[in-house]
Design an enzyme around this catalytic site. Sequence first.
Site, short mmCIF file in Angstrom:
data_model
loop_
_atom_site.label_atom_id
_atom_site.label_comp_id
_atom_site.label_asym_id
_atom_site.label_seq_id
_atom_site.Cartn_x
_atom_site.Cartn_y
_atom_site.Cartn_z
CD GLU A 147 42.94 -18.91 -51.99
OE1 GLU A 147 42.18 -19.76 -51.51
OE2 GLU A 147 42.54 -17.98 -52.71
CB ALA A 280 39.85 -11.71 -59.09
CG MET A 281 43.68 -13.18 -53.56
SD MET A 281 43.20 -14.91 -53.37
CE MET A 281 42.92 -14.94 -51.59
CD GLU A 282 39.35 -15.48 -52.10
OE1 GLU A 282 39.45 -16.59 -51.54
OE2 GLU A 282 39.63 -15.29 -53.30
CG ASN A 283 43.91 -10.27 -51.23
OD1 ASN A 283 44.41 -11.34 -50.91
ND2 ASN A 283 44.15 -9.69 -52.39
CD GLU A 315 37.61 -13.09 -56.59
OE1 GLU A 315 38.03 -13.30 -55.43
OE2 GLU A 315 37.68 -13.95 -57.50
CD GLU A 337 37.96 -20.42 -54.62
OE1 GLU A 337 37.15 -19.72 -55.27
OE2 GLU A 337 38.96 -19.95 -54.07
#
Length: 857
Positions: A147, A280-283, A315, A337
């Site tokens: 992202e 952080a990243m919400e994969n 997340e 977001e």
Amino acid sequence: MKVKYYLELAAAFMLSVSTLANADEIYRLPDSIVPQQQIIQLRVDPDQLDFSGETWIDLDITKTTDKVGFYHIDLTLEKVELVQGENVIPLEVSGGEYDIFWGSAGKPLPPGTYQLHIRYRGKVNTSSDGMYLSRFEDRNYIFTQFEDMEARRAFPSFDQPNFKIPYQLTIESPEKHTVLSNTPVEKRQVEAGWQKVRFQKTKPMPTYLVAYAIGEFDSAEITGLSVPGKVYTPYGQAHRTRFVIQHTPAILKALEDYFGIPYPYAKLDFVAVPNFTHGAMENAGLITYRSSLLLLEDEPGLSERSGPLDTIAHELAHQWYGNLVTMAWWDDLWLNEAFASWMASKVMMQLYPELNFHTRIIQEGAFTADASPTTKPVKKLVRSSADVMDGLGLNYSKGESILNMIEALIGEKAFQKAVQTYMQKHKWGNTTADDLWAVLGDVADFDVPAMMRTYLEQPGYPLVEFEANGAVSQRRYHLAGAEVKPQVWNVPVAISYKKNGKIHRQMMFLNEPRVLNSQLAEADWIYPNDNAMGYYRWKISSRQMETLLSDIDVLNVREKKNLLYNSDALLKAGEISLQDHMQVLDVLAQEQDPTVVSAVVAALNDLLYLVDDSNRQVFARFVAEKLMPWYRKLGVGPQPGDSEEIIKLRQAVFSILSQHAPNEELEQVSKKMTRQYLEDPGAVSRHLASAALKSTAKFGAADWYHKYRQAYLKSSDANVRNTLMGSMYFPQDENVRQLLDFSFHEEMSPANVIYNLYVASKSQEKQDLLYSWLDKHFQQLTERMPSYHIGRMPEFVSSSCDQHNVQLARAFYPGRMEKFDGMARSFEVAMDEANQCLALKDRFQAEFTRYLEQVPR
């Protein structure tokens, strides 16, 4: 750089943009070619930068065309062809703008089902963009951060959020590594020291949620989830995940209950990433975090829990907001977001009341950026990644604030019902803001779309003014001297007022520049922001303010904080005098509630732009007079039964006193805590240690720098390193040079370089040394930093309230910023901030100094 022409491909392909009419208008792929699913095969060795891949994308072409578009960045394409049954059509590839490449068939392609096949090679990124290398304790790891528009660095794709399709990944790597992706492993084969890992097909999702990780990971199981889950860490670190494992199940359960939809994916894995640009990243199914958020003590202190728990909740909320239901285009990123932030706050208040999220006033984190004349609406035209990142923070803070305001008007149960309807209706699909407004409008008794559009489709926010005769007016809030266009909002104003000895409450919707509210005429006082939920500033007469301050106990904690922050905003807008603002601050400084006193400390910090050599001593005396009694009461050591509010106040009081009102006692306490922390980081709370370290760096001997650096290199704990790195405010020239040079040290994560530069930029009042160093090392620096940080560099490094520093910045960036996406815009923002600060300083500093000189010696 993303918006450019690509002039290099494999020798078999000749690039040309001449075939693209009006190429500057094409920033999205056509809707007439729709991907249905994508298969990706990768061969990756973390110990080698070169990688190779092959992909097959099933397409539906719905309108006759002669070319097929797709995205990629810096990949060498070896074969590009379109397949329909037995028919193989070679495609000649040419490049356009916005990372779009076009495969031309040389003949018409009638509507039908096709498969786009591409074989390619590439290099693993080293600065935490796309698929990138991260090194930790002599081991190499591969992580991804796709992202917003970075998946195209790892594989050619239809890299747009509106193309939501299943993916199936197969990854080959040396067999010693663990290979992770969004879904469970379907099959693993090992041959000649290499493994081939095929993962189950994913649910439909946008390209930016594809994720994988390769390396020698340790892991720990998360028990109590509705699906299988683990926390993966770099080798030897899994024992530090107990706190996360303990709390994740309850957070997930709270979210499942709120949405009325079970967690929608087959597994839930967390990965601790040593080098990560963002938090952080919400994969989907493989959420990645900065390692500092997952690798914790078993029972971190109250003040050190909020960040990790809030981030986990954020997340996990994304698994519904953003993943299950995805915005159709990046102009609605706030849908992802804002909702994830809002939902995380709700979970935190439900599960962790002791952390006092209910007293946070989220909009205060948005007001400063949103007041700028250069700010753009939350919902704006987005063509490139730089556009996405422009004002990114407002998607979170302003978006969450508006949702809080709407929920307060609609009611919690009705709002939850609307959210559940929205999720059920659009799951596995894409939405726009209109889809959300529609369901909220169904449960509200006011025009939700009209209100939401005024806040999200135009920049800024209103200043609502109340006159003695009951007239209520609105205009756009702006700092003193700034020029902004007139705007009108649909403002819900929740009012408390006292009249004839009685307190009344009223809700009004202000959707005109000026109206008359006769009930407010001749009120003793008006407080027009009940529970501090409104996204606006407000102004009442000085007489009413004096009366309100004498009746201060009628306000709750949130309202008292809002009163103080609002006063500071009115000061900066030139709407009240400094004396008026200090009157509010003085009254609230007498409060005993630690949350309110913490707001007073924050307000004092917000006046630091008015402090320089001309008034530094009198400001120190003023701060000491206000806060030394609290320091005597709280000390620096933890006490049994300390609440979170007390812990935060202790840290805030010690921080401002030790750095801006130093005396021999405070300096000795700072040095003692600094020594303790350097010897044993567990001996001092992280936030108190940070204040002590900063004070010692600022006022101590120059040789402390080497002690900090040695401690940094000795530790592998990301939280310890972050604390040390963020405290190196050494003013000596040689130390600043060494700190800047440390940006290139192998133990400095590329994702942290920008923060190192920020600290160096604030270490000295005059920044000649900084710009001299930047001039010499700029190319080397930009080769090391993530692209997002390069684009934002002026905001991090060059916003200053010193005219000399502003001139240095204006001389440095021309000729450089044009080469990097977003840097020109960031420079504009930084210079606007600097100019506004200089104007405020010129306006208020003399008055501020006169006020401070009244403080008894």
